[in-house]
Scaffold this motif. Structure first.
Motif, PDB file in Angstrom:
ATOM      1  N   GLU A  35       5.552  11.715   2.439  1.00 39.23           N
ATOM      2  CA  GLU A  35       5.118  10.349   2.674  1.00 39.23           C
ATOM      3  C   GLU A  35       5.157   9.447   1.361  1.00 39.23           C
ATOM      4  O   GLU A  35       5.475   8.142   1.377  1.00 39.23           O
ATOM      5  CB  GLU A  35       3.538  10.303   3.262  1.00 39.23           C
ATOM      6  CG  GLU A  35       3.519  11.005   4.399  1.00 39.23           C
ATOM      7  CD  GLU A  35       2.136  11.197   4.928  1.00 39.23           C
ATOM      8  OE1 GLU A  35       1.073  10.220   4.399  1.00 39.23           O
ATOM      9  OE2 GLU A  35       1.426  12.129   5.599  1.00 39.23           O
ATOM     10  N   VAL A  36       5.057   9.964   0.501  1.00 42.76           N
ATOM     11  CA  VAL A  36       4.861   9.213  -1.016  1.00 42.76           C
ATOM     12  C   VAL A  36       6.427   8.842  -1.216  1.00 42.76           C
ATOM     13  O   VAL A  36       6.729   7.703  -1.706  1.00 42.76           O
ATOM     14  CB  VAL A  36       4.288   9.997  -2.137  1.00 42.76           C
ATOM     15  CG1 VAL A  36       4.658   9.557  -3.518  1.00 42.76           C
ATOM     16  CG2 VAL A  36       2.852  10.295  -1.899  1.00 42.76           C
ATOM     17  N   ILE A  37       7.235   9.589  -0.782  1.00 46.32           N
ATOM     18  CA  ILE A  37       8.741   9.386  -1.187  1.00 46.32           C
ATOM     19  C   ILE A  37       9.072   8.274  -0.399  1.00 46.32           C
ATOM     20  O   ILE A  37       9.906   7.104  -0.594  1.00 46.32           O
ATOM     21  CB  ILE A  37       9.612  10.447  -0.862  1.00 46.32           C
ATOM     22  CG1 ILE A  37       9.525  11.512  -1.910  1.00 46.32           C
ATOM     23  CG2 ILE A  37      11.075   9.997  -0.712  1.00 46.32           C
ATOM     24  CD1 ILE A  37       9.898  11.130  -3.539  1.00 46.32           C
ATOM     25  N   GLU A  38       8.742   8.104   1.030  1.00 48.36           N
ATOM     26  CA  GLU A  38       8.895   7.039   1.773  1.00 48.36           C
ATOM     27  C   GLU A  38       8.305   5.664   1.089  1.00 48.36           C
ATOM     28  O   GLU A  38       9.049   4.667   1.562  1.00 48.36           O
ATOM     29  CB  GLU A  38       8.411   7.290   3.238  1.00 48.36           C
ATOM     30  CG  GLU A  38       9.361   8.476   3.804  1.00 48.36           C
ATOM     31  CD  GLU A  38       8.859   8.765   5.590  1.00 48.36           C
ATOM     32  OE1 GLU A  38       7.811   8.160   5.843  1.00 48.36           O
ATOM     33  OE2 GLU A  38       9.400   9.430   6.155  1.00 48.36           O
ATOM     34  N   SER A  39       7.132   5.786   0.872  1.00 52.33           N
ATOM     35  CA  SER A  39       6.562   4.360   0.099  1.00 52.33           C
ATOM     36  C   SER A  39       7.038   4.078  -1.014  1.00 52.33           C
ATOM     37  O   SER A  39       7.348   3.078  -1.169  1.00 52.33           O
ATOM     38  CB  SER A  39       4.926   4.848   0.134  1.00 52.33           C
ATOM     39  OG  SER A  39       4.467   5.394   1.117  1.00 52.33           O
ATOM     40  N   ASN A  76       0.982  -1.223   0.039  1.00 48.72           N
ATOM     41  CA  ASN A  76       0.090  -0.005   0.208  1.00 48.72           C
ATOM     42  C   ASN A  76       0.758   1.220  -0.100  1.00 48.72           C
ATOM     43  O   ASN A  76       1.652   1.329   0.919  1.00 48.72           O
ATOM     44  CB  ASN A  76      -0.977  -0.057   1.277  1.00 48.72           C
ATOM     45  CG  ASN A  76      -2.208   1.020   0.965  1.00 48.72           C
ATOM     46  OD1 ASN A  76      -1.960   2.062   0.692  1.00 48.72           O
ATOM     47  ND2 ASN A  76      -3.224   0.486   1.421  1.00 48.72           N
ATOM     48  N   MET A  77       0.660   2.085  -0.927  1.00 45.84           N
ATOM     49  CA  MET A  77       1.456   3.291  -1.237  1.00 45.84           C
ATOM     50  C   MET A  77       1.024   4.421  -0.129  1.00 45.84           C
ATOM     51  O   MET A  77       1.514   5.454  -0.168  1.00 45.84           O
ATOM     52  CB  MET A  77       1.253   3.794  -2.471  1.00 45.84           C
ATOM     53  CG  MET A  77       2.099   2.958  -3.581  1.00 45.84           C
ATOM     54  SD  MET A  77       3.609   3.038  -3.309  1.00 45.84           S
ATOM     55  CE  MET A  77       4.291   4.549  -3.700  1.00 45.84           C
ATOM     56  N   GLY A  78       0.029   4.135   0.810  1.00 52.60           N
ATOM     57  CA  GLY A  78      -0.242   5.120   1.803  1.00 52.60           C
ATOM     58  C   GLY A  78      -1.524   6.143   1.391  1.00 52.60           C
ATOM     59  O   GLY A  78      -1.779   6.171   0.151  1.00 52.60           O
ATOM     60  N   ALA A  79      -1.962   6.786   2.544  1.00 52.67           N
ATOM     61  CA  ALA A  79      -3.321   7.471   2.122  1.00 52.67           C
ATOM     62  C   ALA A  79      -2.647   8.832   1.318  1.00 52.67           C
ATOM     63  O   ALA A  79      -3.771   9.462   0.904  1.00 52.67           O
ATOM     64  CB  ALA A  79      -3.728   7.858   3.638  1.00 52.67           C
TER      65      ALA A  79
END
Length: 683
Positions: A482-486, A456-459
């Motif tokens: 957050e997207v970079i971490e995912s 899951n790439m996250g919210a």
């Protein structure tokens, strides 16, 4: 952490009380992100020599001293990659007085080409003890970083920093290892028409095991009869010796034809999945399955626990153990206990499956219980991938407690990777053990197990994509970070999966200097995502002519996988272009090829379909030196944040697999130059 200078030494007991097991890390970086080296360890007696060739620990022999020394392989860090080595100092044989830690390079490369050479040593709780930074390695292909040695019953560390121009073979020979002459054997192999460095490997039994890389000496053959006139009998065969050339692996034979009457019959499985109906059942079943296999297959159990500071000893595992905690007892999902020489090492295990997140209050409670009961570690296990500087759960550490508890995280993807490496590429001793690992791998990869890794790439994924599409995403937006971490978690999981399938080291390339702040690096990448709308990564795959680059353009919805390969060093430009087209005879017709010119210039480009009849179209019309070619494939990316059929994660996996199988696997790496560096030669 105590910083060391060349020649300095320190007693480990003065730095920590938990030095029965320690983990050493060797790290380096390179401007291109492609520099690499291999770690080796030598166990020496009081005379400064190995007791036998089996005391030479390197890539063909990764565990020595009854498992007291083990190479843990490479792991990505915020600013590059590092090799890790586990030392169970309490279990090192008493005859061993000194342990030398070195590394070697190949293909004409030297340590002087690398930056930020550094050795770090940590105790069993993960706290850093010493750091030794190497300033001037020089033009040497082998290098001794440091050594552990005994003095009056105490283990000490010395920062050595000594280079060897003669390479790994010369270093090992100086310490009494009797190795094969790789150059001579390579010439013999070439005369027979084979590849240099290749050695026949016996096929494994059911689980894909292989013969040990450093085999035991063969029994002497009976002497041939001596005929009249012969003065001496023929010389006996020499015993097998360690090879510094990496050994190639022959994969197991294809599965035999099934005895089932039709496809509806299902093979009986040791770990059935049909009865799993809830997340709780999945967690209980997955924990029990994993812990039981760790106990029954020592190579597998040791591989998973060595990096957590566990000693090499008898392992037992337990599930659903009740431990007192305030008014109500706590029940961790599992407990791992390792006994060595009457001492116990204990870790509590908290498991999550099916994408469920770890609960900070649960982990905190287990940390408190472990500290009160004198346990050494708490291990969390979930589908998520831990990143340096971004812990999955925040816990409080009571500094007043004398006993330290280490918190470690393990991803289900890493568990599957280690099982794949053992049964498909490295081998286990026992055929029944190989079968157990195969059953475990089948369980983990089944859609009902819930142990599928990062999914899951996250919210923040959907809002960021929408913000990029309508140009409303601003730099500094925390959702971009957050997207970079995912994205970083996804790339690391791709490396684990692909590396397990290929049996090769696959690592993400980090083009930053060692010691840089991971938060600052991710913030910079997030700002670049906001301005350019692209996610980018590079994978370094051992044995390939270049890095596999992945670029996800969120504006166009396209995924680009590419590799830059150097033009052949010899021949006319047209012959170089023809040679490349011949290698790609089975590649997709829509493969894009660009000519790379000296000075970072780009020349003609076209699809393989158009270039096959006219390779000369790749030559620059106005002249210019051709240094290489960029090969690229494009595909649409999924929109969803998950790994469903239309998900982004699945589209990345499929793009990487397709590009490797249809393009990279066809490229010839012998004697090829990387576009920005030296020759990539066989080890």
């Amino acid at each position: 952490m105590q910083k060391m200078v060349k020649g300095a030494n320190v007693g480990l007991g003065t730095l920590s009380d938990d030095v029965g097991s320690v983990v050493m890390s060797l790290g380096w970086s390179s401007p291109s992100g492609e520099g690499d080296a291999d770690v080796s360890v030598l166990l020496l007696d009081g005379n400064g020599k190995v007791r036998s060739d089996s005391d030479f620990c390197f890539y063909n022999n990764p565990a020595v001293g009854n498992g007291s020394v083990q190479l843990l392989g490479k792991s990505p860090t915020a600013d590059g990659n590092e090799d890790r080595i586990s030392f169970d100092l309490d279990a090192v044989p008493p005859e061993v007085e000194q342990i030398v830690v070195a590394a070697s390079r190949y293909g004409g490369s030297s340590f002087g080409d690398l930056n930020d050479l550094c050795l770090k040593l940590a105790d069993s709780s993960g706290d850093g003890l010493v750091q030794f930074s190497v300033e001037d390695a020089g033009a040497v292909s082998a290098f001794i970083f440091g050594e552990l040695y005994r003095r009056t019953g105490e283990w000490k560390f010395r920062a050595v920093g000594q280079g060897y121009a003669s390479g790994l073979g010369g270093l090992a020979t100086d310490f009494g290892v009797d190795i094969d002459d790789d150059e001579e054997e390579a010439r013999e192999e070439e005369a027979r028409g084979g590849d240099p460095g290749e050695e026949p490997v016996a096929r494994g039994q059911e689980g894909g095991g292989r013969e040990p890389v450093v085999p035991a000496p063969r029994a002497p053959e009976p002497p041939a009869p001596v005929t009249a006139g012969e003065a001496t009998p023929p010389e006996p065969k020499r015993r097998a010796r360690p090879r510094t050339a990496k050994k190639k692996v022959t994969l197991p034979r294809a599965t035999r034809k099934t005895l089932a009457e039709n496809d509806s019959w299902r093979t009986a499985r040791l770990f059935p999945l049909s009865t799993l109906r809830s997340d709780r059942e999945r967690e209980m079943r997955a924990t029990s399955v994993l812990l039981s296999v760790m106990t029954q297959v020592p190579e597998f159990g040791r591989r998973l626990t060595a990096g957590f500071g566990a000693p090499a000893g008898r392992m037992e595992t337990f599930t659903e153990v009740s431990l007192p905690h305030g008014d109500s007892p706590r029940r961790p999902d599992g407990v791992i206990r390792v006994e060595r020489a009457g001492k116990l090492w204990t870790a509590l295990v908290e498991t999550k499956t099916n994408g469920n997140a770890l609960k900070p209050d649960q982990v905190q409670a287990y940390m408190d219980i472990a500290a009160r009961r004198g346990y050494e570690a708490v291990i969390t296990l979930s589908n998520d991938v831990a990143l340096e500087g971004s812990p999955l759960v925040d816990v409080r550490i009571d500094g007043r407690r004398k006993h330290k508890v280490a918190l470690w995280h393990l991803s289900w993807a890493e568990v599957a990777h280690q099982a794949q490496m053992l049964i498909r590429h490295e081998g286990v001793v026992n055929a029944a053990h190989a079968w157990l690992l195969q059953e475990l791998l089948h369980y983990l990869q089944h859609e009902q197990s819930g142990c599928h890794g990062f999914q899951n790439m996250g919210a923040a994924w959907v809002p960021v994509r929408k913000g990029i599409d309508d140009e409303t995403l601003c730099q500094g937006d925390p959702r971009a970070t957050e997207v970079i971490e995912s994205w970083e978690r996804l790339v690391r999981q791709v490396c684990l999966r692909l590396g397990g399938e290929l049996g090769q080291k696959v690592l993400p390339v980090q083009r930053t200097r060692r010691g840089s702040d991971p938060h600052a690096r991710r913030a910079e990448l997030a700002d670049r995502l906001c301005s350019q709308g692209r996610l980018e990564a590079e994978l370094r795959i051992e044995g390939t002519p270049g890095n596999l680059a992945i670029a996800a353009d969120l504006r166009t919805g396209k995924l680009r996988t590419s590799i830059e390969v150097a033009a052949a060093e010899q021949g006319y430009p047209l012959n170089r272009a023809k040679r490349l087209i011949r290698q790609l005879s089975s590649a997709p017709a829509d493969l894009h090829i660009e000519t790379l010119l000296e000075g970072d210039g780009v020349g003609p480009r076209g699809t393989l379909e158009r270039l096959r009849p006219e390779p000369g179209d790749l030559l620059p019309k106005g002249g210019g030196e051709i240094v290489g070619f960029r090969l690229s494939l494009f595909k649409g990316m999924g929109n969803g944040r998950g790994s469903a059929e239309t998900g982004f994660i699945r589209s990345v996996d499929e793009a990487v697999d397709r590009f490797h199988a249809l393009v990279i696997a066809q490229l010839d790496v012998r004697g090829a130059r990387r576009p920005g560096g030296g020759v990539e030669a066989a080890r």
